[in-house]
Design a protein around this motif. Sequence first.
Motif, PDB file in Angstrom:
ATOM      1  N   ALA A   1      89.778  45.233   9.928  1.00 18.87           N
ATOM      2  CA  ALA A   1      90.437  44.381   8.934  1.00 18.87           C
ATOM      3  C   ALA A   1      89.852  44.662   7.551  1.00 18.87           C
ATOM      4  N   LEU A   2      90.698  44.538   6.525  1.00 14.83           N
ATOM      5  CA  LEU A   2      90.223  44.766   5.153  1.00 14.83           C
ATOM      6  C   LEU A   2      89.020  43.883   4.839  1.00 14.83           C
ATOM      7  N   ALA A   3      89.076  42.625   5.271  1.00 19.49           N
ATOM      8  CA  ALA A   3      87.984  41.682   4.950  1.00 19.49           C
ATOM      9  C   ALA A   3      86.668  42.123   5.601  1.00 19.49           C
ATOM     10  N   GLU A   4      86.747  42.635   6.827  1.00 23.42           N
ATOM     11  CA  GLU A   4      85.534  43.116   7.512  1.00 23.42           C
ATOM     12  C   GLU A   4      84.897  44.261   6.740  1.00 23.42           C
ATOM     13  N   ILE A   5      85.745  45.170   6.260  1.00 20.45           N
ATOM     14  CA  ILE A   5      85.235  46.345   5.550  1.00 20.45           C
ATOM     15  C   ILE A   5      84.615  45.906   4.227  1.00 20.45           C
ATOM     16  N   ARG A   6      85.331  45.065   3.501  1.00 24.83           N
ATOM     17  CA  ARG A   6      84.803  44.531   2.239  1.00 24.83           C
ATOM     18  C   ARG A   6      83.421  43.893   2.469  1.00 24.83           C
ATOM     19  N   ASP A   7      83.328  43.047   3.481  1.00 25.23           N
ATOM     20  CA  ASP A   7      82.082  42.332   3.726  1.00 25.23           C
ATOM     21  C   ASP A   7      80.943  43.301   4.063  1.00 25.23           C
ATOM     22  N   TYR A   8      81.259  44.303   4.847  1.00 23.38           N
ATOM     23  CA  TYR A   8      80.234  45.283   5.227  1.00 23.38           C
ATOM     24  C   TYR A   8      79.756  46.086   4.013  1.00 23.38           C
ATOM     25  N   ILE A   9      80.693  46.555   3.213  1.00 22.93           N
ATOM     26  CA  ILE A   9      80.336  47.375   2.042  1.00 22.93           C
ATOM     27  C   ILE A   9      79.476  46.557   1.069  1.00 22.93           C
ATOM     28  N   LEU A  10      79.852  45.298   0.870  1.00 19.65           N
ATOM     29  CA  LEU A  10      79.065  44.446  -0.034  1.00 19.65           C
ATOM     30  C   LEU A  10      77.669  44.188   0.527  1.00 19.65           C
ATOM     31  N   THR A  11      77.597  43.950   1.846  1.00 14.71           N
ATOM     32  CA  THR A  11      76.302  43.670   2.456  1.00 14.71           C
ATOM     33  C   THR A  11      75.407  44.904   2.399  1.00 14.71           C
ATOM     34  N   ARG A  12      75.989  46.062   2.679  1.00 13.87           N
ATOM     35  CA  ARG A  12      75.161  47.258   2.766  1.00 13.87           C
ATOM     36  C   ARG A  12      74.818  47.865   1.409  1.00 13.87           C
ATOM     37  N   PHE A  13      75.807  47.901   0.496  1.00  7.36           N
ATOM     38  CA  PHE A  13      75.569  48.598  -0.774  1.00  7.36           C
ATOM     39  C   PHE A  13      75.417  47.649  -1.961  1.00  7.36           C
ATOM     40  N   GLY A  14      75.738  46.387  -1.786  1.00  7.68           N
ATOM     41  CA  GLY A  14      75.661  45.440  -2.893  1.00  7.68           C
ATOM     42  C   GLY A  14      76.816  45.615  -3.865  1.00  7.68           C
ATOM     43  N   ALA A  15      76.878  44.748  -4.866  1.00 11.97           N
ATOM     44  CA  ALA A  15      77.939  44.837  -5.868  1.00 11.97           C
ATOM     45  C   ALA A  15      77.650  46.009  -6.792  1.00 11.97           C
ATOM     46  N   GLY A  16      78.644  46.427  -7.549  1.00 12.20           N
ATOM     47  CA  GLY A  16      78.436  47.552  -8.468  1.00 12.20           C
ATOM     48  C   GLY A  16      79.751  48.260  -8.701  1.00 12.20           C
ATOM     49  N   ARG A  17      79.712  49.260  -9.545  1.00 10.32           N
ATOM     50  CA  ARG A  17      80.933  49.939  -9.977  1.00 10.32           C
ATOM     51  C   ARG A  17      81.676  50.591  -8.799  1.00 10.32           C
ATOM     52  N   ASP A  18      80.935  51.304  -7.947  1.00 11.93           N
ATOM     53  CA  ASP A  18      81.593  52.004  -6.836  1.00 11.93           C
ATOM     54  C   ASP A  18      82.159  51.029  -5.810  1.00 11.93           C
ATOM     55  N   THR A  19      81.382  49.984  -5.529  1.00  9.89           N
ATOM     56  CA  THR A  19      81.854  48.975  -4.588  1.00  9.89           C
ATOM     57  C   THR A  19      83.136  48.320  -5.119  1.00  9.89           C
ATOM     58  N   THR A  20      83.138  48.004  -6.398  1.00  7.16           N
ATOM     59  CA  THR A  20      84.326  47.375  -6.993  1.00  7.16           C
ATOM     60  C   THR A  20      85.530  48.300  -6.899  1.00  7.16           C
ATOM     61  N   LYS A  21      85.300  49.570  -7.204  1.00  9.11           N
ATOM     62  CA  LYS A  21      86.402  50.543  -7.150  1.00  9.11           C
ATOM     63  C   LYS A  21      86.969  50.616  -5.720  1.00  9.11           C
ATOM     64  N   TYR A  22      86.067  50.640  -4.758  1.00  9.00           N
ATOM     65  CA  TYR A  22      86.523  50.757  -3.369  1.00  9.00           C
ATOM     66  C   TYR A  22      87.312  49.515  -2.944  1.00  9.00           C
ATOM     67  N   ILE A  23      86.801  48.353  -3.286  1.00  9.32           N
ATOM     68  CA  ILE A  23      87.499  47.119  -2.901  1.00  9.32           C
ATOM     69  C   ILE A  23      88.832  47.009  -3.643  1.00  9.32           C
ATOM     70  N   ASN A  24      88.862  47.523  -4.855  1.00  4.79           N
ATOM     71  CA  ASN A  24      90.118  47.582  -5.601  1.00  4.79           C
ATOM     72  C   ASN A  24      91.162  48.411  -4.825  1.00  4.79           C
ATOM     73  N   GLU A  25      90.727  49.481  -4.191  1.00  5.72           N
ATOM     74  CA  GLU A  25      91.668  50.294  -3.402  1.00  5.72           C
ATOM     75  C   GLU A  25      92.100  49.563  -2.138  1.00  5.72           C
ATOM     76  N   LEU A  26      91.165  48.848  -1.526  1.00  8.73           N
ATOM     77  CA  LEU A  26      91.552  48.041  -0.357  1.00  8.73           C
ATOM     78  C   LEU A  26      92.634  47.043  -0.765  1.00  8.73           C
ATOM     79  N   ALA A  27      92.491  46.519  -1.993  1.00 14.95           N
ATOM     80  CA  ALA A  27      93.452  45.514  -2.469  1.00 14.95           C
ATOM     81  C   ALA A  27      94.849  46.102  -2.656  1.00 14.95           C
ATOM     82  N   TRP A  28      94.924  47.413  -2.932  1.00 14.75           N
ATOM     83  CA  TRP A  28      96.247  48.051  -3.021  1.00 14.75           C
ATOM     84  C   TRP A  28      97.018  47.845  -1.720  1.00 14.75           C
ATOM     85  N   ARG A  29      96.278  47.939  -0.621  1.00 15.08           N
ATOM     86  CA  ARG A  29      96.974  47.788   0.652  1.00 15.08           C
ATOM     87  C   ARG A  29      97.561  46.371   0.778  1.00 15.08           C
TER      88      ARG A  29
END
Lengths: 280, 153
Positions: free
Chosen positions: A78-106
């Motif tokens: 699920a998109l939410a699972e991936i978002r949560d994992y990426i934030l937990t593992r890598f923290g907030a930041g430019r790359d994380t935001t960009k990636y979640i922005n792409e998830l939001a396209w879906r």
Amino acid sequence: MKLETNHATRAERAAYLAGALEGLYSGEAVPAATIGGRRAAIARLRQFDVTRYGTTRNHVTKRGISFLSPYIRHGVLALAEIRDYILTRFGAGRDTTKYINELAWRQFWQLVYAEYGNRIHQDIEPPKVPRNGTRRSLPDDILQATTGLVCMDESLRELYREGYMHNHARMWFAAYLQHWRGEDWRDGAELFYTHLLDGDPASNSLSWQWVGSTFSHKPYYFNRQNVEKFSDGEYCKRCPLASGGCPFDATYEQLARDLFGMSQEELEQGGQRRGQQSRR
Amino acid sequence: MPTPIVWLHGDSLSPYDAALVAHPAAPAVFVFDEPLLKQARLSFKRLMFIYESAIEALEGRTHELRRGVVVDEVLDFCRAHGGDEVHVSASVSPRFATYLGLLRGNVRVVVHSPPPLVGWSDAAPRRFSHFWRKVEAEALRPTGDGPPELREE
Ligand SMILES: Cc1cc2nc3c(=O)[nH]c(=O)nc-3n(C[C@H](O)[C@H](O)[C@H](O)COP(=O)(O)OP(=O)(O)OC[C@H]3O[C@@H](n4cnc5c(N)ncnc54)[C@H](O)[C@@H]3O)c2cc1C
């Protein structure tokens, strides 16, 4: 009819399925390298390093993307699972935001699909540029990946063999097929839908319309410089048309005039005046 | 007490599918949609991917994978397992709405909502930039810590 599920190897499973689903698929019964299922999805997620994403996501040959789309499309992750994992593992930041922005396209395309239903498979808005494609089966050089343009043929081969194409390559190909070749976007969308492991009615048809300008304020197009930049020149290096005859070798201004009969500025301003009908 | 079965479809092939999680002991069925696939003729690669994903999602519980007319097969499976309630996860596909309507003419159906990336109840946005401006803050806020399989790491 009940299907069996207890095979020892992937090859046995594929051979069984080829017979069990006979008449329900096209082409050869050869599986892609990408394996279905939650375990493979989790392994890919674990491998993905988001810290390279912002700078490499548009790069077609460097491949800093997550390759999660088939799993997302089929709800394995699920998109939410991936978002949560990426934030937990890598923290907030430019790359994380960009990636979640792409998830939001879906989710964005899914919301449009929820409202429009099957109307997403027809023009949602009038095209902003003249066009003259009519529906027909696609030309052989597209189906055989023999256009002679390395940047197109390589991507098509990956699509046919592995059911995947990089996002930027999808944009190039969708623009090439519509704007240069004059084919109807729906035929391109069908080709993608047939082959992509992530083939999704909404993400696919609406992206084709975004490129074509029936769900955006102007068409997407590109030039050779863009291909060179986002492939480190690898395609052009091997392309017989690089030294003459490359249809993409021009400025954006020149291409706007050649492809759409208007200036870049006119394109920016919304192209064809509202109410003016396409040539179709 | 109703006896539930779960219908798993191609938009939700996870062992953490909301309907499967709500009924961990319920038998579950996945159906390859024969009339649809006959017409769509997707590549074999795609069907193999779906097959592998469905098998793994249903592992460890009573389940079947079938080929046929989806609504007929789900109802048949429900009867065979003495079920009287079908649980399924929501999908935005118009075909899902059609199948839901047909099922509801025969049996009680409970639709589970998968967790969204962000909540959205307005009309569909027309441009992504507008959508993103409105949801960015929520999209960047975690709602958990990701797949259970990766929590120990
Ligand atoms: C013409 C065209 C057709 C497309 N058809 C599809 C399709 O059928 N199915 C599909 O899932 N995507 C489609 N896309 C979007 C995008 O190309 C793929 O999602 C992406 O290439 C998948 O690779 P990835 O998982 O490595 O992406 P990453 O860059 O790692 O992105 C992570 C995830 O975000 C989502 N995502 C990223 N970009 C987009 C986007 N532009 N639109 C929607 N979701 C996105 C995907 O779920 C993706 O898996 C299409 C794009 C174009 C231009």
